[in-house]
Design a protein around this motif. Sequence first.
Motif, PDB file in Angstrom:
ATOM      1  N   SER A 155       7.321  60.600   8.882  1.00 39.64           N
ATOM      2  CA  SER A 155       8.113  61.829   8.906  1.00 39.64           C
ATOM      3  C   SER A 155       7.868  62.664   7.650  1.00 39.64           C
ATOM      4  O   SER A 155       7.810  63.906   7.709  1.00 39.64           O
ATOM      5  N   SER A 156       7.684  61.995   6.521  1.00 37.43           N
ATOM      6  CA  SER A 156       7.426  62.714   5.269  1.00 37.43           C
ATOM      7  C   SER A 156       6.053  63.370   5.283  1.00 37.43           C
ATOM      8  O   SER A 156       5.868  64.447   4.695  1.00 37.43           O
ATOM      9  N   VAL A 157       5.078  62.728   5.946  1.00 37.75           N
ATOM     10  CA  VAL A 157       3.765  63.358   6.125  1.00 37.75           C
ATOM     11  C   VAL A 157       3.917  64.655   6.909  1.00 37.75           C
ATOM     12  O   VAL A 157       3.279  65.675   6.605  1.00 37.75           O
ATOM     13  N   ALA A 158       4.790  64.640   7.922  1.00 36.71           N
ATOM     14  CA  ALA A 158       5.022  65.848   8.718  1.00 36.71           C
ATOM     15  C   ALA A 158       5.567  66.984   7.854  1.00 36.71           C
ATOM     16  O   ALA A 158       5.218  68.155   8.069  1.00 36.71           O
ATOM     17  N   ALA A 159       6.391  66.646   6.868  1.00 37.83           N
ATOM     18  CA  ALA A 159       6.918  67.676   5.957  1.00 37.83           C
ATOM     19  C   ALA A 159       5.792  68.315   5.148  1.00 37.83           C
ATOM     20  O   ALA A 159       5.792  69.528   4.904  1.00 37.83           O
ATOM     21  N   LEU A 160       4.814  67.498   4.733  1.00 39.36           N
ATOM     22  CA  LEU A 160       3.645  68.048   4.036  1.00 39.36           C
ATOM     23  C   LEU A 160       2.874  68.995   4.953  1.00 39.36           C
ATOM     24  O   LEU A 160       2.458  70.082   4.539  1.00 39.36           O
ATOM     25  N   ASN A 161       2.675  68.570   6.196  1.00 37.43           N
ATOM     26  CA  ASN A 161       1.932  69.396   7.151  1.00 37.43           C
ATOM     27  C   ASN A 161       2.634  70.725   7.393  1.00 37.43           C
ATOM     28  O   ASN A 161       1.993  71.788   7.442  1.00 37.43           O
ATOM     29  N   GLU A 162       3.947  70.670   7.550  1.00 40.18           N
ATOM     30  CA  GLU A 162       4.712  71.886   7.818  1.00 40.18           C
ATOM     31  C   GLU A 162       4.623  72.883   6.662  1.00 40.18           C
ATOM     32  O   GLU A 162       4.659  74.098   6.874  1.00 40.18           O
ATOM     33  N   ASN A 163       4.487  72.353   5.456  1.00 36.78           N
ATOM     34  CA  ASN A 163       4.399  73.218   4.278  1.00 36.78           C
ATOM     35  C   ASN A 163       2.959  73.475   3.842  1.00 36.78           C
ATOM     36  O   ASN A 163       2.728  74.028   2.768  1.00 36.78           O
ATOM     37  N   ARG A 164       2.014  73.038   4.675  1.00 39.40           N
ATOM     38  CA  ARG A 164       0.587  73.272   4.438  1.00 39.40           C
ATOM     39  C   ARG A 164       0.141  72.751   3.063  1.00 39.40           C
ATOM     40  O   ARG A 164      -0.607  73.396   2.335  1.00 39.40           O
ATOM     41  N   VAL A 165       0.627  71.529   2.752  1.00 40.02           N
ATOM     42  CA  VAL A 165       0.262  70.868   1.498  1.00 40.02           C
ATOM     43  C   VAL A 165      -0.731  69.751   1.820  1.00 40.02           C
ATOM     44  O   VAL A 165      -0.469  68.921   2.690  1.00 40.02           O
ATOM     45  N   PRO A 166      -1.870  69.695   1.136  1.00 33.95           N
ATOM     46  CA  PRO A 166      -2.882  68.677   1.429  1.00 33.95           C
ATOM     47  C   PRO A 166      -2.369  67.261   1.168  1.00 33.95           C
ATOM     48  O   PRO A 166      -1.687  67.006   0.177  1.00 33.95           O
TER      49      PRO A 166
END
Length: 251
Positions: A155-166
């Motif tokens: 779920s935390s990986v999804a937060a990175l994806n949503e914020n366009r963070v590598p």
Amino acid sequence: MECPNCKTNHDEQILKNNLMVCPQCGNHMRIGPKQRIAYLADENSFVECNRNLKSNNPIDMDGYEEKLEAARAKTALEEAVVTGSCTIMGHPALLGIMSFDFMGGSMGSVVGEKISRLMLKGAEEKTPVIIYATSGGARMQEGIFSLMQMAKTSSSVAALNENRVPFFVMLCDPTTGGVTASFAMLGDLICAEPKALIGFAGPRVIEGTINQKLPEGFQRAEFQLEKGFVDCIVPRSEQRRFWAKMIEAHT
């Protein structure tokens, strides 16, 4: 010190200067978070976060506290992952580095929490996250609480994806079980060290299940690269410069 692969004896200082890579056969020996931080992060740039998080015994497993104390004494670490911020050749990054020496790098509640907090920090601060994964899987001494970490870290990986963070992952020897089945295979770029064992169940378990001999090099990094599970293999001596280039390219 003897190389576990080619059995050649080397002076310990020579191996340390070579980042614990055998000069004879190129075998990448297992190393801990402190050694990785030393060759990855710019000098004096690493600042550890969430160091004081400690595991308890959520299901009252007999002997678990003693095993934790033994692991802490053996590794001088509080848990099986060290997380923090740093710069790599001047580029800001968040690092999470797992230790196989700490109870096989098993992912319990604290390991999952520290990795999740690092990712959420990256999402909030727009800072690339790099995880060095090495693990035998979920920490069974914590029962269902350890398995919940798979969903939490994903779920935390999804937060990175949503914020366009590598989000970058380096798979080290070995990376198996619940870590492979969660965040370790969700990176924007999934890299591996040479000859690293990467999979879910181990080769012996698979052979015993299917009653067949596995192919030569099955589950090693080179096999996974050929099959498309890994994007690239990066020798230890090239990783610092490699990450600097990837951070620059993705930001």
